[in-house]
Write a protein that holds these residues in place. Sequence first.
Motif, short mmCIF file in Angstrom:
data_model
loop_
_atom_site.label_atom_id
_atom_site.label_comp_id
_atom_site.label_asym_id
_atom_site.label_seq_id
_atom_site.Cartn_x
_atom_site.Cartn_y
_atom_site.Cartn_z
N MET A 9 1.41 4.78 3.00
CA MET A 9 2.31 4.98 4.45
C MET A 9 0.73 5.69 4.99
SD MET A 9 4.77 7.41 6.16
CE MET A 9 3.94 9.22 5.95
N PHE A 10 0.85 5.10 6.69
CA PHE A 10 -0.91 5.81 6.94
C PHE A 10 -0.07 6.62 8.20
CE2 PHE A 10 -3.80 5.30 10.16
CZ PHE A 10 -4.90 5.49 9.61
N TYR A 11 -0.25 7.38 8.57
CA TYR A 11 0.60 8.64 9.80
C TYR A 11 -0.67 9.29 9.79
CZ TYR A 11 3.56 11.86 11.25
OH TYR A 11 3.93 12.55 11.98
N ALA A 12 -0.21 10.34 11.22
CA ALA A 12 -1.66 10.62 12.22
C ALA A 12 -3.17 10.70 11.48
CB ALA A 12 -0.98 12.28 11.87
N GLY A 13 -2.66 9.49 11.30
CA GLY A 13 -4.49 8.91 10.94
C GLY A 13 -5.07 9.49 9.19
N ARG A 14 -3.74 9.61 8.68
CA ARG A 14 -4.57 9.47 7.39
C ARG A 14 -3.30 8.61 6.46
NH1 ARG A 14 -3.40 16.13 6.54
NH2 ARG A 14 -1.78 16.06 7.89
N ARG A 15 -3.85 8.46 5.56
CA ARG A 15 -3.41 7.32 4.11
C ARG A 15 -2.62 8.67 3.51
NH1 ARG A 15 -5.41 2.99 4.63
NH2 ARG A 15 -7.89 2.64 5.21
N TRP A 16 -1.61 8.23 3.43
CA TRP A 16 -0.35 8.94 2.50
C TRP A 16 -0.42 8.19 1.29
CZ3 TRP A 16 0.85 14.57 4.08
CH2 TRP A 16 0.14 14.20 5.09
N ARG A 17 0.18 8.57 0.51
CA ARG A 17 0.92 8.20 -1.19
C ARG A 17 2.22 8.69 -1.38
NH1 ARG A 17 0.04 8.83 -6.55
NH2 ARG A 17 -1.61 11.07 -5.35
N VAL A 18 3.16 7.97 -1.90
CA VAL A 18 4.64 8.38 -2.45
C VAL A 18 4.23 9.51 -3.48
CG1 VAL A 18 6.98 8.24 -2.46
CG2 VAL A 18 5.63 7.41 -0.76
N THR A 19 4.64 10.68 -3.51
CA THR A 19 4.52 11.20 -4.83
C THR A 19 5.71 12.23 -5.49
OG1 THR A 19 4.43 13.85 -3.42
CG2 THR A 19 1.83 11.87 -3.99
N ASP A 20 6.71 11.42 -5.51
CA ASP A 20 8.11 11.40 -5.75
C ASP A 20 9.05 10.87 -5.57
OD1 ASP A 20 8.76 11.92 -3.50
OD2 ASP A 20 10.18 13.15 -3.23
N ILE A 21 10.01 10.98 -6.07
CA ILE A 21 11.22 9.33 -5.91
C ILE A 21 12.03 9.70 -5.07
CG2 ILE A 21 13.64 8.48 -7.06
CD1 ILE A 21 12.85 9.64 -9.58
N PRO A 22 11.69 8.35 -3.61
CA PRO A 22 12.24 8.65 -2.81
C PRO A 22 13.58 8.74 -2.13
CG PRO A 22 10.53 6.87 -2.85
CD PRO A 22 10.88 7.73 -4.04
N THR A 23 14.49 9.11 -1.58
CA THR A 23 15.92 9.52 -0.92
C THR A 23 16.65 8.40 -0.41
OG1 THR A 23 15.99 11.20 -2.61
CG2 THR A 23 17.50 10.67 -0.52
N ARG A 24 17.32 7.11 -0.05
CA ARG A 24 18.14 6.10 0.31
C ARG A 24 18.43 7.78 1.55
NH1 ARG A 24 17.51 1.06 1.34
NH2 ARG A 24 16.38 0.45 -1.09
#
Length: 73
Positions: A9-24
């Motif tokens: 995602m892109f948030y607060a002017g930065r690019r972020w990469r998910v680095t764990d298993i997301p929880t719905r």
Amino acid sequence: MVDDIPVRMFYAGRRWRVTDIPTRLRDSIWATPGEPSRGLYGWRFQATDEAGEAMVFDVYRAETDWHVHHCYI
């Protein structure tokens, strides 16, 4: 999203990469500011930016796009 699972995602002017298993998050008790919960659904995940800073995000799906509800350092 890849196969309906967040990966970056892109948030607060930065690019972020998910680095764990997301929880719905479904039928949660959280709501948007000034509104009661209306069947919102979203995800909680850790993401890391390009500088290596990691945060945990709660994001929810609105009518047209995604919003960060809360982030934790």
